[in-house]
Each structure stands twice: as structure tokens, then as C-alpha cells.
Design an enzyme around this catalytic site. Structure first.
Site, PDB file in Angstrom:
ATOM      1  N   ASP A  77     102.349   1.809 -21.173  1.00 21.37           N
ATOM      2  CA  ASP A  77     103.482   2.575 -20.657  1.00 21.37           C
ATOM      3  C   ASP A  77     104.778   1.878 -21.045  1.00 21.37           C
ATOM      4  O   ASP A  77     104.827   0.653 -21.206  1.00 21.37           O
ATOM      5  CB  ASP A  77     103.419   2.674 -19.123  1.00 21.37           C
ATOM      6  CG  ASP A  77     102.142   3.333 -18.643  1.00 21.37           C
ATOM      7  OD1 ASP A  77     101.899   4.493 -19.017  1.00 21.37           O
ATOM      8  OD2 ASP A  77     101.385   2.675 -17.907  1.00 21.37           O
ATOM      9  N   ASP A  79     108.792   1.528 -19.823  1.00 19.86           N
ATOM     10  CA  ASP A  79     109.824   1.741 -18.816  1.00 19.86           C
ATOM     11  C   ASP A  79     111.173   1.364 -19.419  1.00 19.86           C
ATOM     12  O   ASP A  79     111.259   0.481 -20.279  1.00 19.86           O
ATOM     13  CB  ASP A  79     109.563   0.893 -17.575  1.00 19.86           C
ATOM     14  CG  ASP A  79     108.258   1.255 -16.895  1.00 19.86           C
ATOM     15  OD1 ASP A  79     107.780   2.387 -17.090  1.00 19.86           O
ATOM     16  OD2 ASP A  79     107.713   0.397 -16.172  1.00 19.86           O
ATOM     17  N   ASP A 177     109.566  -9.463 -10.216  1.00 21.32           N
ATOM     18  CA  ASP A 177     108.602 -10.402  -9.638  1.00 21.32           C
ATOM     19  C   ASP A 177     108.343 -11.629 -10.502  1.00 21.32           C
ATOM     20  O   ASP A 177     108.665 -12.748 -10.113  1.00 21.32           O
ATOM     21  CB  ASP A 177     107.294  -9.687  -9.283  1.00 21.32           C
ATOM     22  CG  ASP A 177     106.756  -8.818 -10.404  1.00 21.32           C
ATOM     23  OD1 ASP A 177     107.225  -8.944 -11.556  1.00 21.32           O
ATOM     24  OD2 ASP A 177     105.831  -8.022 -10.143  1.00 21.32           O
TER      25      ASP A 177
END
Length: 534
Positions: A77, A79, A177
């Protein structure tokens, strides 16, 4: 003293700033150093970046996609992060949708139907401390009224419930994170922007939390599971300070929505490294000894000496990993059906011993398992329907007379049900001859099918590998079938098998058509089993 204790629970430092993360320093890395292959880029992600930049905004490919590009992998994917607000992003694209409450993002959609692609676009967020947020005493459900209209909210344990305060890129990087997930890539200038030594950590294969790990886990306890998943998927080592609080912070996972925990479990099992994921979970004390985080995994990982459920599940996990590695689809419903099958089987046998007919006994058993293990998470959706169909098909494989076999092979989920039967045979639960018969039947012509039904009538029921009243013991190492995606009626998998593989009996088996080639195991134990067809 009480104030200090409360501050410690909330992750506040003595100065009053709760877990304020260092912002880092912007470093721009040229292609000569990062070496990203442009062939690995997604054209639609590049289009999104180009459109946003043409409109005067900053825009970058971000997160795991950049990490995978740096590792030479094609990202699953893509982003994009930008300084444009969700409303500004939506206005620039014909098919764009603002979603989410906790984090408002935009889905930009290209294509339609099965071939559609979604590029997720997020706005740079401010790195605010927990002390700067509004506090609510409840959670997402119980404090819904208090959350209305608020942009930055945490609960009593410090978990972020709303995070929609926009900020500069340097703060956006600080609130991510792990260092390897906090890099930005401009595909137009081929520049990587790195604030927290993510490139260095990627090269060292090190997973390191940005900021104070205790505070970051408290903000979102699911980061514990993300650490496990990335460590298994990427074969990274969890940095010591990042790993140290996991055992203590794991208790916070009990307050996560069950649906989110269920999704995280499925992700762990479908990384292509399911066995490694379970190994890391065990090492961190998150499954097995600890009950409640993943009750399903605790159930199936109970030590059974390598026999029965443990072997059955290990075969399924191994084949799931293989299929993911080969770029083939895997169905969560099949894998979950494998994980819960022996609990269904135990209930089924108990119900039959009480005098229930086989089919109603199975229906009662699987409903009881759904109520106890799955509940409202997925039991009433497509996933639950597929699992039920796979399970309810199993007693139908015992019927090899009349028109029943002809009707069964026409079922849309026949391939998944058959792969499940084959797995049961390889685990020693049913006679291998039964699975062989159904494979021949599914690939045979009408004349061959009628001959097989006559042969089954003459031979009688195949001898089971183990009695109904006890768990099957581990079978001898041997080949395990390769899982297949669902195939339309009449399709023929490639691969020929010698006629000597046919089952023997009083009458000769009819001439076979083409069969699937059975994949040899990766090791002496037999390492694969069907991962499913959806």
C-alpha cells in the site's frame, strides 16, 4: 505524593509535560545514498503527490511504503502525507472521501470494482503532549457525547481518542511510532526526508520507538502488536528500550475494541511470516501464558505434543506463509476456520454421543464456538458465513452416492471446503483415500464421476486414520497439497500425476484427468497445508 503517582500513571514528566517527544532534525537524503528503485513506485501514488504539489501543497509518500522501498521491496500500500487539510485534499480529486473520527484522513480512489486502488492521504499532525489534550473518563463508546467537536482527546490511561490537530512535517514525524516508519519520500525530486535516523535503523534492521516507549504504548497500546508484526515481517530486532515495557504495557490491550484486536490478529497471521509472528508473541509473553489478549491463539497454541490441533494449525499457517510469499490470495475465513476447527469438532462429537444426528450436531457445535470465540466481531458477516460453509461441508464429503457428490462440487465454496478436507487428511483426521476420491471426482468427466460413485459403493466407507472419540495422532511426514484459489466450474489445474497414485480396490479406478501437483514439504516434517480459497 498522590499527585506524583497520578502523573506517573498518565505518563507525565515532573515538569508537567506528558511524554513530549523530541522533534528530531531534518535530514534530506539524495537518491545516490538511499537507492530507491523508481520501478517499485505506484503510478497513482505519484499522481496524488503531483496533484497536491501542483496545487501549492507539500506532499510525500510516507510511512511503511518508504521503509519497504528502502529495503528494496514493492510496497503493498502507498500512503501520502501533506500539509493540505482533508477538505482541501478532497476538493482536488474527483473520487475522494473523508473518513475516520479518531484520525480524519482522505481516501483517493482510482479504478472500480476488484481492480480499484485506494491511496490514503493524511494531513501533517501536531505533536501534542498528553497534558495538552482534553481528558475524558470513559472510552470511545462511553464518552461519545464528550468527544463531539473535540480535536485532541485522551482517556484516563493516556490513550489517544482524537488526534486531528494539524501541524508541520517535523511534528508529524515525531508523532509516528517507529523511526523506520517516519520517513518521507518525494518521488518528483527523489529525496528522502528523515528526522529520526530511520534510514540508519533500516540499514541495521532495528525497530526503535520514537520518544518514550511507555508513553507511546500508553497513547496507543496496539503499537505493541505493531512492533511484533514488523519484527516478524521484516526480520528486525526490537530495540531494547522499545522492548522493555511491552510486558507491563500489554495489560492496556484489554481495553481495546474487540474488532480492532481481531483485525490485528488477522494481520499478524497474514504477514507472510505467521510462524515467526507467533514466535515473537510467545517471546514477549503475549500468547500462551497470558490469557485474554488473543484467546483464540491461546487456545490453538496450547502444547499438545505436536499432535492434533497444534499440528493442524501449524500446517495451515505454513501454507498461508507460502501463499503470501508467492503473491497468492489468502482468506482469513479459511485460516480462522482451521484455528477453531478442533473446538468445533469436540462439540460435534459430544453432541453426536448425546444422540443428535450428525448435521444438526455440527450446527449446534459451530454456533456454540462462534458464541464463545467470535461473538459479534465477525460471526454475522461474510467471514462468519464462509467459515460456517467450510465446516458444514465436511460431513457432506462422507456422502458419495446418488446425486449428492454432483451437487456438492457445484457449490461456490467447494474448493475451500475440499482444501479443508485435504488438510484434515494430512493431519491424520480422515482417511487420505477420501480426499483423493474427491479430488478425482471434482476433475473427472460425467462418466468418470459415475464410475467413481460405483467404486465408492463397492469399497464402502474409507477407513479413518483415527477413531472418532479421540484426537488424531501426528501422521507420518509426507506431501501436503498446495492450496488453490477458488476456480470456476470446469476449470482444470495444471500438473499431471502418475497413475500409480490412484487408490486401490476391487475395481480399477477410472482413467484420471489432470490433477493438481501435490507440493513437497519444505522440511522433513511436512510444512504446508491449504491456506484457502475465498
Amino acid at each position: 505524593m498522590i499527585r506524583k503517582f497520578i502523573d506517573k500513571l498518565l505518563g507525565k514528566t515532573p515538569g508537567g509535560a506528558a511524554g513530549k517527544t523530541a522533534l528530531g532534525k531534518r535530514v534530506e537524503v539524495a537518491r545516490a545514498e538511499h537507492g530507491i528503485d523508481l520501478e517499485l513506485l505506484d503510478k497513482n501514488a505519484v499522481k496524488v503527490v503531483q496533484t497536491l504539489k501542483d496545487a501549492g501543497h507539500e506532499a510525500y509518500v510516507v510511512g511503511g511504503a518508504v521503509r519497504d522501498l528502502l529495503l528494496g521491496r514493492r510496497p503493498k500500500d502507498f500512503d501520502v502525507a501533506t500539509d493540505a487539510t482533508p477538505e482541501q485534499v478532497k476538493a482536488l480529486f474527483r473520487r475522494a472521501f473523508i473518513i475516520g473520527r479518531r484520525f480524519r484522513i482522505v481516501h483517493v480512489v482510482y479504478g472500480r470494482g476488484r481492480d480499484h486502488e485506494v491511496i490514503e492521504v493524511s494531513t501533517f499532525r501536531a505533536a501534542l503532549a498528553a497534558a495538552d489534550a482534553e481528558h475524558v473518563s470513559g472510552n470511545e463508546k462511553t464518552s461519545r457525547a464528550e468527544l463531539a467537536g473535540k480535536s485532541h482527546v485522551v482517556d484516563a490511561e493516556g490513550r489517544v481518542l482524537r488526534d486531528n490537530v494539524w501541524g508541520p512535517q517535523i511534528e508529524d514525524a515525531a508523532r509516528r511510532d517507529f523511526t523506520v516508519n517516519a520517513m518521507y519520500y518525494d518521488p518528483l525530486t527523489e529525496t528522502v526526508v528523515d528526522y529520526h535516523h530511520g534510514l540508519r535503523d533500516a540499514q541495521k534492521k532495528l525497530l526503535r520507538m520514537i520518544g518514550d516507549p511507555v508513553t507511546r504504548y500508553r497513547e496507543d497500546p496496539v503499537r505493541i502488536l505493531r512492533a511484533v508484526r514488523f519484527a516478524a515481517k521484516l526480520d528486525f530486532t526490537i530495540e531494547a528500550k522499545t522492548r522493555a515495557p511491552i510486558g507491563e504495557m500489554a495489560a492496556l490491550l484489554a481495553n481495546q475494541p474487540p474488532s480492532r484486536m481481531f483485525d490485528e490478529m488477522i494481520k499478524l497471521l497474514q504477514t507472510g511470516h505467521a510462524a515467526k509472528s507467533l514466535e515473537v508473541l510467545r517471546a514477549q509473553g503475549l500468547v500462551g501464558a497470558r490469557q485474554g489478549i488473543f484467546p483464540i491463539l491461546d487456545l490453538v497454541l496450547a502444547d499438545d505434543g505436536g499432535n492434533g490441533p497444534h499440528r493442524f494449525v501449524q500446517l495451515a499457517l505454513a501454507d498461508t506463509d507460502r501463499r503470501v510469499g508467492e503473491g497468492k490470495p489468502v482468506a482469513p475465513s479459511f485460516l480462522l476456520a482451521c484455528m477453531l476447527w478442533h473446538e468445533v469438532l469436540g462439540g460435534w462429537q459430544s453432541n453426536k454421543e448425546r444422540g443428535e444426528a450428525p448435521f444438526p450436531a455440527l450446527q449446534q457445535a459451530l454456533e456454540a464456538v462462534f458464541e464463545a470465540r467470535v461473538g459479534d466481531i465477525s460471526g454475522r458477516g461474510k467471514l462468519g458465513a464462509d467459515m460456517r460453509e467450510i465446516w458444514l461441508m465436511q460431513p457432506r464429503f462422507e456422502r458419495r452416492s446418488g446425486n449428492a457428490p454432483f451437487a456438492l462440487v457445484e457449490q461456490p465454496r467447494f474448493r475451500a471446503g475440499f482444501d479443508f478436507l485435504r488438510l484434515r487428511a494430512d493431519a491424520g483426521e480422515v482417511a487420505p483415500e477420501l480426499a483423493e476420491w474427491w479430488e478425482d471426482f471434482s476433475l473427472g468427466s460425467d462418466d468418470e464421476r459415475r464410475a467413481l460413485i460405483e467404486l465408492a459403493r463397492e469399497q464402502g466407507p474409507p477407513r479413518r486414520a483415527a477413531s472418532r472419540g479421540r484426537r488424531a495422532s501426528a501422521p507420518a511426514a509426507g506431501p501436503v497439497p498446495q492450496a488453490a484459489a477458488p476456480e470456476p466450474a470446469g476449470s482444470e489445474p495444471a500438473g499431471d500425476v502418475p497413475a500409480g497414485d490412484a487408490p486401490t480396490g476391487e475395481a480399477a479406478a477410472p482413467a484420471r484427468r489432470r490433477r493438481r501437483r501435490r507440493r513437497k514439504p519444505a522440511d522433513a516434517q511436512g510444512a504446508s497445508a491449504p491456506a484457502s480459497a475465498s
